[in-house]
Design an enzyme around this catalytic site. Structure first.
Site, short mmCIF file in Angstrom:
data_model
loop_
_atom_site.label_atom_id
_atom_site.label_comp_id
_atom_site.label_asym_id
_atom_site.label_seq_id
_atom_site.Cartn_x
_atom_site.Cartn_y
_atom_site.Cartn_z
N ARG A 122 0.84 -1.22 0.00
CA ARG A 122 0.00 0.00 0.00
C ARG A 122 0.87 1.26 0.00
NH1 ARG A 122 -2.90 2.67 4.68
NH2 ARG A 122 -4.33 4.16 3.72
N HIS A 126 0.50 4.10 -2.84
CA HIS A 126 0.12 5.48 -2.56
C HIS A 126 1.24 6.46 -2.90
CE1 HIS A 126 -3.77 5.17 -0.02
NE2 HIS A 126 -3.69 4.17 -0.85
N HIS A 250 -5.52 -6.32 -3.13
CA HIS A 250 -6.31 -6.40 -1.89
C HIS A 250 -6.38 -7.82 -1.33
CE1 HIS A 250 -8.54 -2.26 -2.23
NE2 HIS A 250 -7.31 -2.16 -1.76
N TRP A 266 -9.77 -8.84 3.29
CA TRP A 266 -10.63 -9.17 2.14
C TRP A 266 -10.86 -10.68 2.01
CZ3 TRP A 266 -7.47 -4.93 2.28
CH2 TRP A 266 -8.01 -3.70 1.87
#
Ligand code: HEM
Ligand SMILES: *[C@@H]1O[C@H](CO)[C@@H](O)[C@H](O)[C@H]1NC(C)=O
Length: 368
Positions: A122, A126, A250, A266
């Site tokens: 992540r 980002h 995810h 998830w």
């Protein structure tokens, strides 16, 4: 409590390398063999731009030499040339990879068994997801997330944990830039979790002030639907299929109420990189009845979650085709994810033509 499946590293490793050869062959990428000690490139200062990330927006509608000249000038100012740290070779970066991977392994039980794989992936995403193709601004090059307003963007909540995780490695190897360290961390996260090999190139350069910090608002909003997702990923330069392939990440990690407001993993194996995200998504989901923001729970176990933006991939008639394809074929997911993720991490970086990719060995491969 969700069961955390064991990672099957060796099976993944052999599949991953065949996927990689396919990718390299298809895209004509030059790769270093893992034991190749050839030195990495040094930026020569030539004006050749080797990849498609330089801003070649020859917009046919903006005619007129004046506008073209102006546009050309703006473009040149926005080019971020990759410059490999002086004298650093494949082995130096494999050493950094190994230090990150060992720390990930040490913290394998962190975050309720999800480990640090998701956190690092992540962070890399980002750091890169501030890119705007039209302006050729943002992206991973400058490692700008330490500066305001990017550092305080709500979308980045919790990523200080990832930056802190990597900071001690940055101190040990002061020659590496933040952009290289954060993107390399993502490569470690994918590979050590049993995912495909991610070809990677060094050369991002630390921004030293706030002048290159992009405006907030370029990252996606999890409470929104398909048109928002298409708009956001379109501005990065991704197709619908690439978009769905990327969001398959995810499979890793989880949501944290204290970061995003959302809660839970998830699927059943948040420490394994696989196509479970698509398989789960195609199951039955319903809106969770709770005090937090709107999210979904699986009807069967109620242990897993989907964001409204995840459900949008299933509801959209184009996105769902890719979801089904990847649910049915993990090799295809690995191949498509690899290509899209390499592109994501390099968006906004311009490499001299022919710059080779590094393919890092996992810790398991080095031990066997
Ligand atoms: C529509 C696009 C996307 C939306 C709206 C979205 C949203 C989110 C949200 C809300 C979280 C929870 C953060 C937290 O509470 O800790 C999250 C986590 C995560 N996202 Fe995404 N995401 C998107 C696309 C992606 C992409 C493209 C990638 C990677 C290529 C990715 C990788 C991850 C990972 C690995 C985590 C887990 C982080 C952890 O375990 O700490 N996401 N995402
Ligand atoms: C980039 O900045 C980090 C701190 O944010 C520092 O640790 C690192 O040494 C810098 N890298 C280079 C090449 O200057």
């Amino acid at each position: 409590m969700a069961t955390i499946a064991l990672r099957q590293t060796s099976a993944h490793a052999s599949r991953a390398s065949s996927v990689l050869l396919g990718l390299a062959g298809a895209a004509g990428l030059a790769l270093y063999a893992a034991n190749d000690n050839q030195s990495s490139y040094k930026y020569s200062g030539s004006s050749s731009n080797g990849n498609n990330n330089n801003n070649n927006n020859n917009n046919k509608n903006n005619g007129g030499n004046y506008i073209k000249a102006l546009f050309g000038a703006t473009t040149a100012a926005n080019i971020n040339n990759a410059m490999c740290p002086e004298g650093k070779k494949y082995a130096d970066f494999q050493e950094v990879y190994n230090d990150i991977a060992k720390k990930v392994r040490d913290e394998d039980d962190a975050d309720r068994g999800a480990g640090r794989y998701g956190l690092l992936v992540r962070l890399s995403w980002h750091a890169s997801g501030t890119y705007n193709k039209k302006e050729n601004s943002g992206g991973s090059y400058g490692g700008t997330m330490i500066y305001s307003p990017e550092s305080t963007d709500g979308a980045n909540a919790g990523l200080e944990v990832g930056r802190d995780f990597l900071a001690e490695i940055g101190v040990k190897y002061p020659w590496i830039s933040r952009g290289d360290l954060w993107t390399l961390g993502g490569v470690v996260g994918v590979q050590e979790a049993g995912g495909p090999k991610i070809p990677w190139r060094p050369g991002r350069v630390n921004a030293t002030d706030e002048s290159k910090v992009p405006a907030n608002g370029r990252l996606p909003d999890a409470s929104q639907g398909a048109s928002h997702i298409r708009d956001v990923f379109g501005k990065y330069g991704f197709t619908d299929e690439e978009t769905v392939a990327l969001i398959g990440a995810h499979c890793l990690g989880r949501c944290h109420t204290w970061r995003s407001g959302f809660d839970g993993p998830w699927g059943p194996s948040p420490n394994m990189f696989n196509n479970a995200y698509y398989v789960e998504l195609l199951k039955e989901w319903r809106v969770r009845d709770w005090n937090g923001p709107k999210q979904y729970e699986d009807v069967e176990t109620k242990e897993y979650m989907m964001l409204p933006s995840d459900m949008a991939l299933k509801e959209d008639s184009v996105f769902v085709k890719s979801v089904k394809k990847y649910a049915a074929n993990q090799d295809l997911f690995f191949a498509d994810f690899t290509k899209a993720y390499v592109k994501l991490l390099e968006n906004g970086c311009t490499y001299p033509r022919g710059t080779k990719y590094f393919e890092f060995k996992t810790l398991d491969e080095q031990e066997n």
